[in-house]
Write an enzyme that holds these catalytic residues in place. Structure first.
Site, PDB file in Angstrom:
ATOM      1  CG  ASN A  93      -1.604   1.372   1.434  1.00  0.00           C
ATOM      2  OD1 ASN A  93      -2.423   1.785   0.689  1.00  0.00           O
ATOM      3  ND2 ASN A  93      -1.027   1.910   2.508  1.00  0.00           N
ATOM      4  CE1 TYR A 157       0.478   7.510  -6.889  1.00  0.00           C
ATOM      5  CE2 TYR A 157      -1.409   7.868  -8.309  1.00  0.00           C
ATOM      6  CZ  TYR A 157      -1.034   7.531  -7.048  1.00  0.00           C
ATOM      7  OH  TYR A 157      -1.807   6.782  -6.252  1.00  0.00           O
ATOM      8  CE  LYS A 161       0.176   4.050  -6.791  1.00  0.00           C
ATOM      9  NZ  LYS A 161       0.123   3.202  -5.567  1.00  0.00           N
TER      10      LYS A 161
HETATM   11  P1  NAP Z   1      -0.733   8.592   2.515  1.00  0.00           P
HETATM   12  O1  NAP Z   1      -1.977   8.984   3.353  1.00  0.00           O
HETATM   13  O2  NAP Z   1       0.103   9.497   1.828  1.00  0.00           O
HETATM   14  O3  NAP Z   1      -0.340   6.949   3.337  1.00  0.00           O
HETATM   15  C1  NAP Z   1       0.728   6.566   2.921  1.00  0.00           C
HETATM   16  C2  NAP Z   1       1.462   5.986   3.984  1.00  0.00           C
HETATM   17  O4  NAP Z   1       2.672   5.478   3.273  1.00  0.00           O
HETATM   18  C3  NAP Z   1       2.060   7.120   5.048  1.00  0.00           C
HETATM   19  O5  NAP Z   1       2.277   6.774   6.195  1.00  0.00           O
HETATM   20  C4  NAP Z   1       3.551   7.346   4.328  1.00  0.00           C
HETATM   21  O6  NAP Z   1       4.400   7.803   5.345  1.00  0.00           O
HETATM   22  C5  NAP Z   1       3.743   5.785   3.895  1.00  0.00           C
HETATM   23  N1  NAP Z   1       5.341   5.867   3.333  1.00  0.00           N
HETATM   24  C6  NAP Z   1       5.463   6.757   2.373  1.00  0.00           C
HETATM   25  N2  NAP Z   1       6.632   6.141   1.590  1.00  0.00           N
HETATM   26  C7  NAP Z   1       6.815   5.091   2.513  1.00  0.00           C
HETATM   27  C8  NAP Z   1       8.091   4.156   2.326  1.00  0.00           C
HETATM   28  N3  NAP Z   1       9.058   4.582   1.543  1.00  0.00           N
HETATM   29  N4  NAP Z   1       8.098   2.981   3.071  1.00  0.00           N
HETATM   30  C9  NAP Z   1       6.962   2.855   3.865  1.00  0.00           C
HETATM   31  N5  NAP Z   1       6.044   3.792   4.080  1.00  0.00           N
HETATM   32  C10 NAP Z   1       6.156   4.738   3.157  1.00  0.00           C
HETATM   33  O7  NAP Z   1      -1.571   8.076   1.210  1.00  0.00           O
HETATM   34  P2  NAP Z   1      -3.058   7.181   1.125  1.00  0.00           P
HETATM   35  O8  NAP Z   1      -3.918   8.226   0.350  1.00  0.00           O
HETATM   36  O9  NAP Z   1      -3.529   6.279   2.230  1.00  0.00           O
HETATM   37  O10 NAP Z   1      -2.668   6.088  -0.124  1.00  0.00           O
HETATM   38  C11 NAP Z   1      -2.303   4.755   0.096  1.00  0.00           C
HETATM   39  C12 NAP Z   1      -2.085   4.271  -1.322  1.00  0.00           C
HETATM   40  O11 NAP Z   1      -3.300   4.321  -2.293  1.00  0.00           O
HETATM   41  C13 NAP Z   1      -1.052   4.704  -2.076  1.00  0.00           C
HETATM   42  O12 NAP Z   1      -0.374   3.499  -2.908  1.00  0.00           O
HETATM   43  C14 NAP Z   1      -1.580   5.644  -3.123  1.00  0.00           C
HETATM   44  O13 NAP Z   1      -0.992   6.007  -4.221  1.00  0.00           O
HETATM   45  C15 NAP Z   1      -3.015   4.898  -3.295  1.00  0.00           C
HETATM   46  N6  NAP Z   1      -3.907   5.939  -3.781  1.00  0.00           N
HETATM   47  C16 NAP Z   1      -4.442   6.635  -3.054  1.00  0.00           C
HETATM   48  C17 NAP Z   1      -5.688   7.533  -3.522  1.00  0.00           C
HETATM   49  C18 NAP Z   1      -6.369   8.722  -2.733  1.00  0.00           C
HETATM   50  O14 NAP Z   1      -6.948   9.278  -3.262  1.00  0.00           O
HETATM   51  N7  NAP Z   1      -5.912   8.849  -1.582  1.00  0.00           N
HETATM   52  C19 NAP Z   1      -5.881   7.174  -4.972  1.00  0.00           C
HETATM   53  C20 NAP Z   1      -5.373   6.091  -5.651  1.00  0.00           C
HETATM   54  C21 NAP Z   1      -4.502   5.373  -5.172  1.00  0.00           C
HETATM   55  P3  NAP Z   1       4.698   9.507   5.255  1.00  0.00           P
HETATM   56  O15 NAP Z   1       3.383   9.796   5.657  1.00  0.00           O
HETATM   57  O16 NAP Z   1       5.775   9.670   6.183  1.00  0.00           O
HETATM   58  O17 NAP Z   1       5.094   9.764   3.791  1.00  0.00           O
END
Ligand code: NAP
Length: 254
Positions: A93, A157, A161
């Site tokens: 994730n 990005y 993906k």
């Molecule tokens: P988020 O709120 O930014 O959470 C991501 C988490 O991953 C954060 O705790 C982050 O830590 C951690 N992280 C970042 N880099 C890392 C690394 N190198 N190793 C280990 N952990 C790491 O993102 P989210 O919205 O929950 O998204 C989760 C996933 O869903 C991602 O893959 C994202 O691309 C995908 N996604 C999200 C959305 C959306 O609308 N939110 C849409 C499509 C896909 P830090 O906060 O310190 O960076």
């Protein structure tokens, strides 16, 4: 929908668990009584999440690590196997964005996004594979994005993906004979810290572009992940489940 199996209390390894979608996936598996190995690069967020799970009677192994670092990934997987003896589910994730139009994407922003989103998932899949193969059991769910279909200002990005979708499909074929399923969930716009960090105008535009007129919830993604990590999806592998309120179906005609 049944709980993920691999025993009544499956061992579930979740990367980027500290907040947002990862934290929602964590809570979902905690409700099912899973044993949780929680990985995040942000140790403080990980601690807060672990503290918030105190009311659930589940074993938790918090692991502060960067998924793009091969050595750290190898070490964390060894720690999970040492503590729990197996791994039933891996949820890749962890993900980051560094959005910009192509002319303005720095080499560093390209590399960082590809390193975390694609290489990180590759390293985790590779590291857990020997354990899953020995078990003749495993579920891998990769969190991609609806944006893998294409998105202006997100070339790094979307490439990461899209690459992860291809990795999902190839590993599904490679791993099928070992009863290891590999699938992807493609979220649309989800209300999480990632999208909360967008400028207000960009966030409003994003909401206007949704067929449903709203963002999805982190729990919507957790529910789809739970299905693909369960034995209800035993004959499903190499697939991308879009959880995006219909956005992947095409453009809205206004
Ligand atoms: P988020 O709120 O930014 O959470 C991501 C988490 O991953 C954060 O705790 C982050 O830590 C951690 N992280 C970042 N880099 C890392 C690394 N190198 N190793 C280990 N952990 C790491 O993102 P989210 O919205 O929950 O998204 C989760 C996933 O869903 C991602 O893959 C994202 O691309 C995908 N996604 C999200 C959305 C959306 O609308 N939110 C849409 C499509 C896909 P830090 O906060 O310190 O960076």
């Amino acid at each position: 929908m049944t709980a993920a199996t691999g025993g009544t209390n499956p061992v579930v390894l979740i990367t980027g668990a500290g907040q947002g979608i990862g934290a929602a996936i964590t809570r979902r598996f905690a409700e099912q009584g899973a044993k949780l190995a929680l990985v995040d690069v942000n140790a403080e967020q990980l601690k807060q999440l672990t503290d918030s799970l105190k009311d659930y009677d589940v074993e938790i192994l918090p692991l502060s690590a960067d998924v793009s670092n091969k050595e750290q990934v190898g070490q964390l997987v060894r720690q999970v196997v040492e503590k729990f003896g197996r791994i039933d589910v891996l949820i890749n994730n962890a993900g980051i964005i560094r959005d910009n139009l192509i002319s303005n994407i720095s080499e560093q922003d390209w590399d960082q996004v590809l390193d975390v989103n694609l290489k990180g998932a590759f390293l985790c899949c590779q590291a857990v594979f020997p354990t899953l193969k020995t078990q003749r059991y495993g579920k891998i769910v990769n969190i991609v994005s609806r944006a893998w279909l294409g998105s202006i200002g997100q070339a790094n990005y979307t490439a990461s993906k899209g690459g992860l979708v291809s990795l999902t499909r190839s590993l599904a074929l490679e791993f099928a004979r070992f009863q290891i399923n590999v699938n992807a969930v493609a979220p649309g716009a989800i209300d999480s810290p990632m999208t909360q960090g967008l400028p207000a105008e960009a966030r409003e535009r994003l909401i206007r572009m949704q067929p449903t007129g709203k963002m999805g919830k982190v729990e919507d993604i957790a529910a789809a992940v739970a299905f693909l990590a369960s034995d209800d999806s035993e004959f499903i592998t190499g697939q991308v489940l879009h959880v995006d309120g219909g956005k992947s179906c095409g453009l809205l005609s206004l």
